[in-house]
Design a protein around this motif. Structure first.
Motif, PDB file in Angstrom:
ATOM      1  N   LYS A  19      16.332 -27.390   7.762  1.00 39.18           N
ATOM      2  CA  LYS A  19      15.265 -27.823   8.109  1.00 39.18           C
ATOM      3  C   LYS A  19      15.409 -28.532   9.461  1.00 39.18           C
ATOM      4  CE  LYS A  19      12.390 -28.585   5.018  1.00 39.18           C
ATOM      5  NZ  LYS A  19      10.779 -27.958   5.196  1.00 39.18           N
ATOM      6  N   GLY A  20      14.428 -28.336  10.536  1.00 37.02           N
ATOM      7  CA  GLY A  20      14.145 -28.635  11.935  1.00 37.02           C
ATOM      8  C   GLY A  20      14.915 -30.135  11.966  1.00 37.02           C
ATOM      9  N   ALA A  21      14.616 -30.912  11.042  1.00 37.11           N
ATOM     10  CA  ALA A  21      14.696 -32.427  11.092  1.00 37.11           C
ATOM     11  C   ALA A  21      16.412 -32.511  11.145  1.00 37.11           C
ATOM     12  CB  ALA A  21      14.027 -33.253  10.099  1.00 37.11           C
ATOM     13  N   HIS A  22      17.081 -31.554  10.346  1.00 33.95           N
ATOM     14  CA  HIS A  22      18.500 -31.699  10.027  1.00 33.95           C
ATOM     15  C   HIS A  22      19.306 -31.260  11.175  1.00 33.95           C
ATOM     16  CE1 HIS A  22      17.634 -32.184   5.502  1.00 33.95           C
ATOM     17  NE2 HIS A  22      16.998 -32.987   6.255  1.00 33.95           N
ATOM     18  N   ILE A  23      18.935 -32.117  12.371  1.00 35.45           N
ATOM     19  CA  ILE A  23      19.763 -31.536  13.657  1.00 35.45           C
ATOM     20  C   ILE A  23      20.176 -33.052  14.120  1.00 35.45           C
ATOM     21  CG2 ILE A  23      19.788 -30.546  15.727  1.00 35.45           C
ATOM     22  CD1 ILE A  23      17.778 -28.783  14.857  1.00 35.45           C
ATOM     23  N   SER A  24      21.684 -33.082  14.235  1.00 41.59           N
ATOM     24  CA  SER A  24      22.002 -34.357  15.045  1.00 41.59           C
ATOM     25  C   SER A  24      22.651 -34.186  16.327  1.00 41.59           C
ATOM     26  CB  SER A  24      23.194 -34.930  14.032  1.00 41.59           C
ATOM     27  OG  SER A  24      23.556 -36.257  14.377  1.00 41.59           O
ATOM     28  N   ARG A  78      15.111 -21.419  20.242  1.00 34.94           N
ATOM     29  CA  ARG A  78      15.350 -21.867  21.708  1.00 34.94           C
ATOM     30  C   ARG A  78      14.106 -22.395  22.438  1.00 34.94           C
ATOM     31  NH1 ARG A  78      15.657 -16.421  21.628  1.00 34.94           N
ATOM     32  NH2 ARG A  78      13.959 -15.214  22.909  1.00 34.94           N
ATOM     33  N   GLU A  79      12.848 -22.072  21.794  1.00 35.23           N
ATOM     34  CA  GLU A  79      11.625 -22.370  22.209  1.00 35.23           C
ATOM     35  C   GLU A  79      10.854 -23.641  21.515  1.00 35.23           C
ATOM     36  OE1 GLU A  79       9.290 -20.607  24.493  1.00 35.23           O
ATOM     37  OE2 GLU A  79      10.834 -19.293  24.888  1.00 35.23           O
ATOM     38  N   HIS A  80      11.686 -24.237  20.596  1.00 36.72           N
ATOM     39  CA  HIS A  80      10.813 -25.038  19.794  1.00 36.72           C
ATOM     40  C   HIS A  80      10.681 -26.443  20.330  1.00 36.72           C
ATOM     41  CE1 HIS A  80      15.270 -27.093  19.771  1.00 36.72           C
ATOM     42  NE2 HIS A  80      14.638 -27.898  18.980  1.00 36.72           N
ATOM     43  N   GLU A  81      11.117 -26.735  21.517  1.00 40.25           N
ATOM     44  CA  GLU A  81      10.822 -28.068  22.251  1.00 40.25           C
ATOM     45  C   GLU A  81       9.818 -27.530  23.137  1.00 40.25           C
ATOM     46  OE1 GLU A  81      14.199 -29.780  23.435  1.00 40.25           O
ATOM     47  OE2 GLU A  81      14.753 -30.742  21.581  1.00 40.25           O
ATOM     48  N   SER A  82       9.574 -26.501  23.681  1.00 38.76           N
ATOM     49  CA  SER A  82       8.411 -25.958  24.793  1.00 38.76           C
ATOM     50  C   SER A  82       6.791 -26.218  24.402  1.00 38.76           C
ATOM     51  CB  SER A  82       8.572 -24.458  24.724  1.00 38.76           C
ATOM     52  OG  SER A  82       7.413 -23.964  25.453  1.00 38.76           O
ATOM     53  N   SER A  83       6.277 -26.581  25.259  1.00 40.04           N
ATOM     54  CA  SER A  83       4.662 -27.240  25.141  1.00 40.04           C
ATOM     55  C   SER A  83       4.045 -25.804  24.900  1.00 40.04           C
ATOM     56  CB  SER A  83       4.422 -28.021  26.102  1.00 40.04           C
ATOM     57  OG  SER A  83       4.391 -27.148  27.434  1.00 40.04           O
ATOM     58  N   ASP A  84       4.090 -24.907  25.362  1.00 36.34           N
ATOM     59  CA  ASP A  84       3.602 -23.506  25.089  1.00 36.34           C
ATOM     60  C   ASP A  84       4.694 -22.668  24.663  1.00 36.34           C
ATOM     61  OD1 ASP A  84       1.711 -21.583  25.078  1.00 36.34           O
ATOM     62  OD2 ASP A  84       1.981 -21.322  27.120  1.00 36.34           O
TER      63      ASP A  84
END
Length: 593
Positions: free
Chosen positions: A448-453, A391-397
């Motif tokens: 993989k994190g990229a394998h999200i649509s 849930r934190e993967h898009e956070s800047s910190d």
């Protein structure tokens, strides 16, 4: 906390073997197999003791072991220019280490690796950390990447495989009297200007095996060097079919085993003739490999006749008949690889599957100690691991956790600090903590994190797609060889499921429509956002499109070529967020017609 590792595996003594005739359903085990097993058992006892010690350490002291591992890794490369630039002391403590370095991806290390490729190995590595090769990996979004592989890295890599193997041998003691088919690729695909080989680390590990260890394997190490995919596949099939005492297949991608059996049956006449004559017709154009390999395949008319009788009686070569001593398959089962489970079970009925564990060119992360689960014990003595909650993967910190701080049933991105000079490296793998062995987490790969649509905010993952399609396939009885879900535009937008149907299955439009509906319903159950978007008509019902075998084959060939990886590394994408996916097949159709 309670251990999730089978009690039989820690600690344990040497498990006595049962009567091999009863285990295999065969009249007798060759004397050479018995002698090899007796000699190898001495080595295995030492490895089992080392594995038991690791399990005890993991059970009691995850945090302390991880801190010791970090100190060891930083000391190993303390005199590198990267360490000097970032003020890394050999024993900074976790807080200071994190203050000095932020989580990083390959692009942060690319300039330093470029300097290494140009001959300056001290850019990332310490003076006592010997560079052996670069592992070539396709990465998530870019072309081929080069990952430094050092002597220490290889030592750790082989140790992880030994622990994995000892767990398999202890649970399947009949394996000790049989052999292993391991499919790998060469570590010498090309060389840098200063002579460092670039390729696959599995090829290096195979080339470094001692003579006694090599005798446990059916496929000669030189086969890894065959560059043409079809020739290599047929050569592997020939060596494998020539050996009735195969006890385990080991390869990363489960699709490789499915392709191997297809190859065996599609080329059965040539393969059986080669086994009879001691020849390798598939290698006719592979100069430099034919002569040494031919010497390793003796004439075996009796085995050829046996296989010919199987073929005549059943119309095809079936794995249980070809290898009655088979006791285990060693392949990935997590993430998109789970989509192949049903096909493997059909081809190898009743044979347990032992997941390799989560490992990549950058390093091994987990070691599974049970069959039929992708969950494995974190290898806390090899790398220093950190985790970012999903849930934190898009956070800047973002919050960053240590291994002992994880929570069961929660998802994370995993970061690695390795002996090859990668620090806080984000490999973009999403994993789930499935439980604990004492103090150390058990980890399962999801995607993989990229394998999200996400077209309208639904954020579906590849693991959800695999589960949904598998449920739809089981419900409808439609057997699939491959599938890929991809976004399509329209009013409203939605998803299309591209299918490759198993041989002999009719492309029944009604059955495909049912599969689409069942998949859509299961995806709605797994993902509340997807259910919401479907319920409010912001997404339309999934539809299906069946594509021919030759288009799927052309697609795979192009993907492998574009990535710079090898066929063994190729992971078929079950979810592709790329909206131009369908266009790739249209272009392929224009080229192949």
């Amino acid at each position: 906390m309670a251990s999730a590792i089978p009690a039989s595996l820690w600690p344990s003594g040497h498990t006595p073997f049962s009567d091999p005739g009863n285990l295999f359903g065969m009249p007798s085990v060759p004397l050479r197999n018995r002698i090899r097993s007796a000699v190898a058992s001495i080595v295995r006892r030492r490895m089992i003791r080392a594995k038991d010690r690791f399990l005890k350490v993991a059970h009691t002291s995850c945090r302390e072991t991880q801190h010791k591992t970090l100190t060891r890794l930083l000391a190993l490369n303390a005199d590198s220019r990267f360490s000097a630039r970032h003020g890394l002391s050999p024993n900074p403590g976790v807080a200071e280490f994190r203050r000095r370095l932020k989580p990083a991806d390959y692009e942060v290390f690319r300039p330093w690796i470029d300097q290494m490729v140009a001959g300056d190995h001290r850019a990332l590595l310490g003076s006592q950390n010997t560079l052996l090769m670069y592992a070539v990996t396709s990465g998530t979004t870019a072309a081929a990447k080069l990952i430094p592989v050092t002597q220490q890295f290889v030592n750790d890599y082989r140790r992880g495989w030994q622990f994995w193997g000892m767990g398999v041998y202890q649970q399947h003691p009949a394996l000790a009297l049989s052999k292993i088919v391991q499919i790998s690729s060469t570590h010498k695909r090309w060389k840098t200007s200063d002579g460092i080989p670039c390729g696959n680390i599995s090829g290096l590990a195979s080339a470094m095996q001692k003579k006694l260890v090599r005798k446990l394997y059916t496929i000669p190490a030189a086969v890894a060097g065959i560059s043409e995919a079809a020739a290599k596949q047929q050569t592997v099939a020939t060596f494998a079919l020539a050996d009735p005492w195969v006890g385990m297949f080991v390869t990363a991608n489960p699709a490789t085993l499915l392709q191997l059996m297809d190859c065996a049956n599609n080329n059965a006449e040539a393969i059986l003739r080669d086994i009879h004559d001691g020849n390798l017709s598939a290698c006719a154009g592979q100069n430099g490999h034919v002569s040494p390999l031919k010497r390793l395949l003796p004439r075996n008319p009796q085995r050829a006749q046996q296989l010919e009788q199987m073929l005549a009686q059943q119309g095809r070569l079936e794995a249980p008949d070809c290898w009655p001593s088979l006791v285990c398959l060693g392949v990935w089962t997590g993430g998109s690889s789970a989509a192949y489970r049903r096909q493997l079970q059909d081809l190898f009925p009743g044979v347990p599957i032992r997941d390799h564990g989560l490992h990549a060119s950058e390093g091994r992360m987990t070691i599974p100690f049970e069959d039929d689960t992708p969950s494995g014990l974190l290898d806390v003595e090899t790398h220093f691991f950190e985790f970012i909650p999903y849930r934190e993967h898009e956070s800047s910190d973002p919050v960053v956790l240590q291994a002992h701080e994880l929570e069961a049933d929660q998802d994370y991105f995993i970061l690695l600090t390795t002996s090859s000079g990668l620090y806080r490296y984000n490999i973009y793998d999403v994993v789930r903590c499935t439980g604990f062995h004492g103090t150390t987490p058990l980890i399962s790969f999801l995607h993989k994190g990229a394998h999200i649509s996400s077209i309208t905010g639904e954020k579906i993952t590849e693991s959800q797609v695999v589960s949904a399609v598998r449920a739809g396939s089981e419900s409808t009885g439609l057997k699939l060889k491959q599938f890929t879900l991809t976004p399509i535009w329209g009013q409203p937008p939605g998803y299309r499921l591209f299918l490759r149907i198993s041989d002999g299955e009719p492309a029944n439009p009604d059955l495909c429509a049912r599969l689409a509906t069942e998949t859509d319903q299961e995806l709605s159950r797994l993902n509340c956002e997807y259910a919401d978007k479907r319920g409010t008509s912001r997404l339309r019902l999934i539809d299906c499109q069946v594509l021919s075998d030759h288009l799927w084959q052309a697609f795979e060939k192009n993907r492998i070529k574009e990535s710079g990886g090898s066929p063994e590394q190729y992971k078929h994408p079950c979810l592709m967020p790329d909206r131009a996916f369908e266009g790739r097949f249209i272009r392929l159709t224009e080229h192949t017609e």
